[in-house]
Scaffold this motif. Structure first.
Motif, short mmCIF file in Angstrom:
data_model
loop_
_atom_site.label_atom_id
_atom_site.label_comp_id
_atom_site.label_asym_id
_atom_site.label_seq_id
_atom_site.Cartn_x
_atom_site.Cartn_y
_atom_site.Cartn_z
N SER A 176 0.83 -1.20 0.00
CA SER A 176 0.00 0.00 0.00
C SER A 176 0.87 1.25 0.00
O SER A 176 0.59 2.22 -0.73
CB SER A 176 -0.93 0.00 1.22
N LYS A 177 1.92 1.24 0.80
CA LYS A 177 2.85 2.37 0.85
C LYS A 177 3.59 2.52 -0.49
O LYS A 177 3.81 3.65 -0.95
CB LYS A 177 3.86 2.17 1.98
N LYS A 178 3.95 1.40 -1.10
CA LYS A 178 4.61 1.46 -2.40
C LYS A 178 3.70 2.06 -3.45
O LYS A 178 4.13 2.86 -4.29
CB LYS A 178 5.05 0.06 -2.83
N GLN A 180 2.13 6.40 -7.18
CA GLN A 180 1.08 7.29 -7.67
C GLN A 180 1.49 8.76 -7.58
O GLN A 180 1.16 9.57 -8.46
CB GLN A 180 -0.21 7.04 -6.89
N LYS A 181 2.22 9.11 -6.52
CA LYS A 181 2.68 10.50 -6.38
C LYS A 181 3.79 10.80 -7.38
O LYS A 181 3.81 11.86 -8.01
CB LYS A 181 3.19 10.73 -4.95
N LYS A 182 4.71 9.86 -7.53
CA LYS A 182 5.87 10.08 -8.39
C LYS A 182 5.50 10.10 -9.87
O LYS A 182 6.09 10.85 -10.66
CB LYS A 182 6.92 8.99 -8.13
N LEU A 183 4.52 9.26 -10.25
CA LEU A 183 4.18 9.13 -11.67
C LEU A 183 2.78 9.67 -11.99
O LEU A 183 2.13 9.21 -12.92
CB LEU A 183 4.27 7.65 -12.08
N ALA A 184 2.34 10.64 -11.23
CA ALA A 184 0.99 11.20 -11.43
C ALA A 184 0.81 11.75 -12.84
O ALA A 184 -0.28 11.71 -13.41
CB ALA A 184 0.72 12.28 -10.40
N LYS A 185 1.88 12.27 -13.42
CA LYS A 185 1.81 12.85 -14.76
C LYS A 185 2.16 11.86 -15.87
O LYS A 185 2.23 12.23 -17.04
CB LYS A 185 2.73 14.07 -14.84
N LYS A 186 2.41 10.61 -15.48
CA LYS A 186 2.72 9.55 -16.46
C LYS A 186 1.80 8.35 -16.19
O LYS A 186 2.24 7.30 -15.72
CB LYS A 186 4.18 9.13 -16.36
N PRO A 187 0.50 8.51 -16.47
CA PRO A 187 -0.49 7.48 -16.10
C PRO A 187 -0.23 6.11 -16.73
O PRO A 187 -0.47 5.09 -16.08
CB PRO A 187 -1.81 8.07 -16.60
N LYS A 220 2.67 4.68 -17.61
CA LYS A 220 3.78 4.05 -16.90
C LYS A 220 3.37 3.68 -15.49
O LYS A 220 3.73 2.62 -14.97
CB LYS A 220 4.98 5.00 -16.87
N MET A 221 2.56 4.55 -14.86
CA MET A 221 2.12 4.28 -13.50
C MET A 221 1.27 3.02 -13.44
O MET A 221 1.47 2.17 -12.56
CB MET A 221 1.30 5.47 -12.98
N ARG A 222 0.32 2.86 -14.37
CA ARG A 222 -0.53 1.67 -14.38
C ARG A 222 0.29 0.40 -14.59
O ARG A 222 0.01 -0.64 -13.98
CB ARG A 222 -1.60 1.80 -15.47
N LYS A 223 1.29 0.48 -15.44
CA LYS A 223 2.14 -0.68 -15.73
C LYS A 223 2.90 -1.13 -14.48
O LYS A 223 2.97 -2.32 -14.17
CB LYS A 223 3.11 -0.34 -16.86
N ILE A 224 3.46 -0.15 -13.77
CA ILE A 224 4.24 -0.48 -12.57
C ILE A 224 3.31 -0.95 -11.45
O ILE A 224 3.63 -1.90 -10.72
CB ILE A 224 5.06 0.74 -12.12
N LEU A 225 2.15 -0.31 -11.32
CA LEU A 225 1.20 -0.74 -10.29
C LEU A 225 0.72 -2.17 -10.52
O LEU A 225 0.54 -2.94 -9.58
CB LEU A 225 0.00 0.21 -10.26
N LYS A 226 0.52 -2.51 -11.77
CA LYS A 226 0.10 -3.88 -12.12
C LYS A 226 1.17 -4.89 -11.72
O LYS A 226 0.87 -5.97 -11.19
CB LYS A 226 -0.19 -3.97 -13.61
N LYS A 227 2.42 -4.53 -11.94
CA LYS A 227 3.52 -5.42 -11.58
C LYS A 227 3.56 -5.64 -10.07
O LYS A 227 3.68 -6.79 -9.60
CB LYS A 227 4.85 -4.83 -12.04
N TYR A 228 3.43 -4.57 -9.30
CA TYR A 228 3.48 -4.69 -7.85
C TYR A 228 2.24 -5.40 -7.30
O TYR A 228 2.31 -6.10 -6.29
CB TYR A 228 3.65 -3.32 -7.19
N SER A 229 1.11 -5.20 -7.96
CA SER A 229 -0.12 -5.89 -7.54
C SER A 229 0.03 -7.40 -7.69
O SER A 229 -0.38 -8.17 -6.80
CB SER A 229 -1.30 -5.40 -8.37
#
Length: 246
Positions: A85-87, A92-99, A101-110
């Motif tokens: 959750s912290k990750k 989300q804060k770091k990649l707020a302007k790169k949705p 890339k953010m979704r791709k990384i979030l999917k990996k961590y999920s």
């Protein structure tokens, strides 16, 4: 893991297993195996109470006497969820302007979070079922299928905790492993299993951090043990022995 794969492969070659419907995904193939089982004549009953931080089980013999009560810590599951959750918040804060890339990384961590939780729950369920096999015990658990339906009436923090609680996943692992070993599994209504006295049925009151006490008959037990006793009282196939005082 490889030992399990070899076991399944050899059992299939011996004709003990059938292949189910094969599922082909983009990156992998799922080959399910199934087998017919004949449930054993039980000699004991194992009742299981699953909480957010622990799993407590009690084993009862044919006379209704408690043979063993064990509490297993599963707090690691909460730590895994909190860590990821912290990750997610940082990503989300770091990649707020790169949705994208953010979704791709979030999917990996999920996916990583899911695998870590399932691996741990597989270990816990294996410990429980191994003990049930040793005692040739029928397993009885609470039917928690609709517990999340009540989450809408709770606070935001409680709703979040309920949604992250992996009780159904653990119950699924326990059930299929038990049935694979020819042990039957039943579910009972969870209503007030942790709040009523297993001896007289009156409401229990807190008596310390984990203890509950009945003001009517003075019975005092750990709250998780109370749940296992009440589950047995509801789903027991054997004559019940009256609960003794601690």
């Amino acid at each position: 893991m490889w030992r399990n794969i070899n076991y399944i492969s050899e059992a299939w070659k011996r004709g003990e297993l059938d292949v189910g419907e094969i599922i082909v995904k983009r990156d992998f193939i799922i080959i399910p195996f199934k087998k017919e089982v004949e449930f054993k004549n039980i000699k004991a009953v194992m009742t299981i109470d699953i909480n957010e931080k622990n799993v407590t089980y009690s084993i009862f013999d044919e006379r209704g006497e408690v043979v063993k009560t064990v509490r297993l810590d599963i707090y690691k599951v909460k730590r895994i969820h909190d860590e990821h959750s912290k990750k997610r918040e940082k990503i989300q804060k770091k990649l707020a302007k790169k949705p994208h890339k953010m979704r791709k990384i979030l999917k990996k961590y999920s996916g990583r979070e899911k695998r870590r939780v399932e691996d741990y729950l597989h270990k816990i369920s294996s410990i429980i079922v191994t003990k049930a096999v040793k005692y040739n015990a029928k397993i009885v658990m609470e039917n928690l299928k609709h517990i999340r339906n009540s989450a809408n009436r709770k606070s935001k923090s409680i709703r979040r905790r309920l949604n992250r609680w992996n009780f159904r996943k653990l119950q699924f692992f326990i059930e299929y492993k038990a049935k694979w070993n020819s042990l039957s599994v039943d579910y009972v209504n969870p209503h007030k299993t942790s709040s009523l006295c297993p001896r007289c049925g009156c409401r229990l009151n807190p008596n310390g951090q984990r203890l509950l006490k009945c003001e009517k008959c003075s019975l005092e037990f750990d709250r998780d043990v109370v749940a296992t006793l009440n589950i047995f009282k509801t789903g027991c196939p054997f004559p019940r022995k009256p609960v003794d005082e601690t």
